[in-house]
Scaffold this active site. Sequence first.
Site, PDB file in Angstrom:
ATOM      1  N   ASP A   1       0.843  -1.187   0.000  1.00  0.00           N
ATOM      2  CA  ASP A   1       0.000   0.000   0.000  1.00  0.00           C
ATOM      3  C   ASP A   1       0.882   1.242   0.000  1.00  0.00           C
ATOM      4  O   ASP A   1       1.335   1.694   1.042  1.00  0.00           O
ATOM      5  CB  ASP A   1      -0.933  -0.011   1.218  1.00  0.00           C
ATOM      6  CG  ASP A   1      -1.951   1.131   1.192  1.00  0.00           C
ATOM      7  OD1 ASP A   1      -1.771   2.071   0.377  1.00  0.00           O
ATOM      8  OD2 ASP A   1      -2.908   1.084   1.974  1.00  0.00           O
TER       9      ASP A   1
ATOM     10  N   HIS B   1       0.193   8.021   3.789  1.00  0.00           N
ATOM     11  CA  HIS B   1       0.924   7.411   4.886  1.00  0.00           C
ATOM     12  C   HIS B   1       2.423   7.719   4.859  1.00  0.00           C
ATOM     13  O   HIS B   1       3.170   7.192   5.693  1.00  0.00           O
ATOM     14  CB  HIS B   1       0.708   5.898   4.856  1.00  0.00           C
ATOM     15  CG  HIS B   1      -0.730   5.509   4.785  1.00  0.00           C
ATOM     16  ND1 HIS B   1      -1.619   5.753   5.796  1.00  0.00           N
ATOM     17  CD2 HIS B   1      -1.459   4.920   3.783  1.00  0.00           C
ATOM     18  CE1 HIS B   1      -2.826   5.320   5.455  1.00  0.00           C
ATOM     19  NE2 HIS B   1      -2.750   4.819   4.239  1.00  0.00           N
TER      20      HIS B   1
ATOM     21  N   ILE C   1      -0.536   9.509   8.378  1.00  0.00           N
ATOM     22  CA  ILE C   1      -1.174   8.622   9.345  1.00  0.00           C
ATOM     23  C   ILE C   1      -0.791   7.170   9.064  1.00  0.00           C
ATOM     24  O   ILE C   1      -0.329   6.828   7.974  1.00  0.00           O
ATOM     25  CB  ILE C   1      -2.705   8.783   9.335  1.00  0.00           C
ATOM     26  CG1 ILE C   1      -3.281   8.380   7.967  1.00  0.00           C
ATOM     27  CG2 ILE C   1      -3.108  10.202   9.697  1.00  0.00           C
ATOM     28  CD1 ILE C   1      -4.809   8.379   7.924  1.00  0.00           C
TER      29      ILE C   1
ATOM     30  N   GLY D   1      -4.668   1.898   8.124  1.00  0.00           N
ATOM     31  CA  GLY D   1      -5.676   1.215   8.931  1.00  0.00           C
ATOM     32  C   GLY D   1      -5.398  -0.271   9.053  1.00  0.00           C
ATOM     33  O   GLY D   1      -5.583  -0.865  10.117  1.00  0.00           O
TER      34      GLY D   1
END
Length: 279
Positions: free
Chosen positions: A185, A190, A205, A208
């Site tokens: 990903d 991110h 961030i 998830g």
Amino acid sequence: MPINPDAVGSVGPENEITWTSKDSLLYALGVGAGATNPTGFELEFTTENTKDLVQKAFPTQVVVLGGGGGIDYGDFNLANLLHGEQSFTLHQTLPPAGSAVVRGKVAAMYDKGKAALVVLETHAQDTEGNPLWTTSAGLFIGGEGGWGGQRGPSSTWTLPERPADEIAGYDTRADQALLYRLNGDRNPLHSDPSFSALAGFDTPILHGLCTFGVTGRALLHTACDSDPDKFGSVGGRFKSPVLPGERLDIHLWHEGDQTLFQTRVGDRVVFDTGVFTRR
């Protein structure tokens, strides 16, 4: 065109995927294994050549193995997509290296008014047709509701009134997202501060699914005695973003054959309505 509710039930092409020992080692490091005790704990997940240990894979790795795409369920602004739910069921223990035949499916589509909830499943089997795992991802897509469809089932999950039976805590690293992104990903949300600022975040961030993976580590070590053969199914809802470096505390309530859980950063719930079952 907008999302297409008529796509429910559509299946994608069969794809063969493979993963290697190195992929499993990288995933283990990406979800924090070995960070605090690199030579005394989780060596069966972080190394492949340690004396008297056989390499194992974390069950949650199935969510990054992919291959279930190729389904057209409409056109929409990807900036409005939010990964809202994730679950999977293991039918066999995931080996640290192997291959599978996978196929994706649009399992459901719900009208949430201002948004749509699209549920995508991936079914994996071995070359002889035996099921390996099933994953389910719920994607909230803003601005795509209001077509008059069903709202979908309501959650019956209730937070137990007693204190947690166990709390497993793990510190994430400041560079956790940079390491985890190597599992596939590469969303700049991110890693790129300028991109994350456009999304309203002061800093990139954590993925998830990295939070999901750290949570899975806690469940493996607490509810399964660190034995992947006992890991059956797990699922829940993403509630709040996590910043790399924050500590994740997984609160667990054992209820018969199930374990209910919440993942928190301090008092903030970041993964909610969690349900785990042993196999």
